[in-house]
Design an enzyme around this catalytic site. Structure first.
Site, mmCIF file in Angstrom:
data_model
loop_
_atom_site.group_PDB
_atom_site.id
_atom_site.type_symbol
_atom_site.label_atom_id
_atom_site.label_comp_id
_atom_site.label_asym_id
_atom_site.label_seq_id
_atom_site.Cartn_x
_atom_site.Cartn_y
_atom_site.Cartn_z
ATOM 1 N NE ARG A 265 -2.449 83.592 18.637
ATOM 2 C CZ ARG A 265 -1.783 82.488 18.921
ATOM 3 N NH1 ARG A 265 -1.084 81.873 17.987
ATOM 4 N NH2 ARG A 265 -1.811 81.994 20.141
ATOM 5 N NE ARG A 280 -0.138 80.109 9.278
ATOM 6 C CZ ARG A 280 0.800 80.040 10.226
ATOM 7 N NH1 ARG A 280 0.891 80.968 11.146
ATOM 8 N NH2 ARG A 280 1.648 79.027 10.247
ATOM 9 C CD GLU A 352 1.583 74.591 17.672
ATOM 10 O OE1 GLU A 352 0.698 74.607 18.554
ATOM 11 O OE2 GLU A 352 1.856 75.567 16.963
ATOM 12 C CB SER A 355 3.153 75.345 21.475
ATOM 13 O OG SER A 355 4.515 75.649 21.418
ATOM 14 N NE ARG A 394 -2.047 74.872 12.470
ATOM 15 C CZ ARG A 394 -0.796 75.323 12.536
ATOM 16 N NH1 ARG A 394 0.115 74.643 13.204
ATOM 17 N NH2 ARG A 394 -0.467 76.448 11.933
#
Length: 427
Positions: A265, A280, A352, A355, A394
């Protein structure tokens, strides 16, 4: 993609539903209705003219046979052909604009999903107790560097900002997490899929990521032709196209898949000061769960995926919570989403790690992924659901920080030890 019938029957309801996501699509929906009306009128006109064309084509030989003059009929036939050609050109333009607008509409949220953004998210349940230390804890970047688990400096040297490199026991710990996830999904009867990491545009279109998020992926040009591939941002983009343009039988459903992939990403934009290290980045590892179901089986499938994500996080011994997202915090592609959030001690609040979302028939319409009902033979669209099961970027920082000891060592969660040769402490 939203069913055009719903837009025709209740445009104001759709507008209000999308406003819950903060998406003011009133002008787009009005234009869709206008184009839909034009499209149907043009199709009727074209079919009428083609019927006249067929009559004229049959009449000319008959007139010739009877010795009559066919010049007027030939002129009429030529005029019909030109008119049909003009109508077809106009129809293609109308259909192209209509499709672009339909593809751009978000997925309406479920009725029980409240409006608003993060401020309206609802924590549904909590698991375990927040971690407490009787010493000054270190953050995951310091711990991973001192223990030789992650080489941040050389990761940046190899690929630039937003990348890192697992080393030694860090690489083995990452792989242990992935194996723990994989074994759990296999035990639950999910089919393991290793999908391509480079996908064609149609996959992103079917999943709903394109055209809206086309600038958020890494594109790869093919030097020998004009095809463009992109690096998958999540395995969902591939799994949503597994049954694209297919019609399954109801007996085939549900289809339960999972896939391990690295995810790529661009992650454009700025991050908070607490989102350092691995939290991230541009590349991370994830195991993704995915289901194809009937509409009736969709709610139970959602609950199953949420339960599976919770079980994985619980198995690692973390304190976490499950949160129902408000409409504005849901992806534009999803009708409902629950997040599994854990605490990373050095960071503020919860982060998070999974999801779980239900797209209803939104993705299946884009992918033409259908099934034949057993009772009446009717062909209907499947429902698609996905959930992280889990992403590691994470999880590993939380594991390192929550399991650290005063001497800087880290206790390995019991469920991971068999993948690390029985190792109990990293020091």
């Amino acid at each position: 993609m939203i069913d055009i019938k719903l837009i025709r029957e209740a445009p104001e309801v759709i507008k209000q539903s999308l406003l819950k996501k903060g998406a003011d699509c009133g002008a787009e929906i009005d234009r869709i209705l206008e184009l839909d009306s034009q499209r149907r009128a043009l199709i009727t006109e074209s079919e009428t003219d083609k019927a006249e064309q067929n009559k004229a084509s049959k009449l000319i030989p008959q007139i010739k046979k009877e010795g009559g003059d066919v010049s007027d009929e030939i002129k009429r036939l030529n005029a019909l052909r030109e008119r049909i050609r003009a109508v077809e050109i106009e129809l293609r333009a109308v259909e192209s604009e209509l499709e672009d607008l339909m593809l751009g509409l978000p997925n309406p949220p479920d009725d029980d999903v409240v409006a608003g953004g993060k401020e309206n998210n609802e924590p549904l349940r909590y698991f375990g107790e927040p971690h407490k230390f009787d010493f000054e804890p270190k953050d995951h970047m310091e711990l991973c560097a001192k223990l030789g688990l992650i080489d941040y400096t050389r990761g940046v040297k190899l690929a630039g900002s937003g990348f890192w490199m697992y080393t030694g026991l860090g690489a083995r710990l990452e792989w242990a997490l992935l194996n723990y996830f994989i074994d759990a999904h296999v035990a639950d009867g999910y089919e393991f899929m290793l999908v391509p990491h480079m996908l064609e545009f149609e996959c992103g279109l079917a999943a709903g990521q394109f055209p809206k998020y086309a600038d958020e992926v890494y594109k790869i040009a093919n030097p020998t032709d004009d095809r463009i591939h992109y690096m998958l941002p999540t395995a969902e983009a591939a799994l949503a196209s597994v049954h694209r343009d297919e019609i399954l039988s109801e007996a085939d459903l549900p289809k339960k898949y999972f896939s391990y992939t690295p995810c790529f990403r661009r992650e454009a934009g700025t991050y908070g000061a607490d989102e350092r290290g691995m939290v991230r980045g541009h590349q991370f590892n994830k195991v993704e769960m995915f289901q194809y179901t009937t509409p009736e089986g969709s709610p139970a499938a959602f609950d199953e995926l949420v339960g599976k994500a919770e079980a994985l996080v619980s198995g690692l011994g973390f304190h976490f919570r499950t949160v129902k997202l408000a409409a504005g915090d849901c992806s534009k592609l999803m009708a409902r989403t629950y997040d599994i959030e854990i605490q990373i001690p050095s960071m503020n609040g919860y982060k998070e790690v999974s999801s779980v979302s239900n797209a209803r028939c939104y993705q299946a319409r884009r992918a033409a992924a259908r099934y034949r009902r057993a009772d009446n033979g009717k062909i209907d669209f499947m429902h698609t659901l996905n959930g992280s099961g889990l992403a590691t970027s994470r999880i590993l920082p939380a594991l390192v920080e929550q399991n650290q000891q005063k001497d800087g060592s880290i206790i390995v969660p019991e469920v991971l030890r068999k993948y690390l040769g029985g190792l109990e402490i990293i020091s």
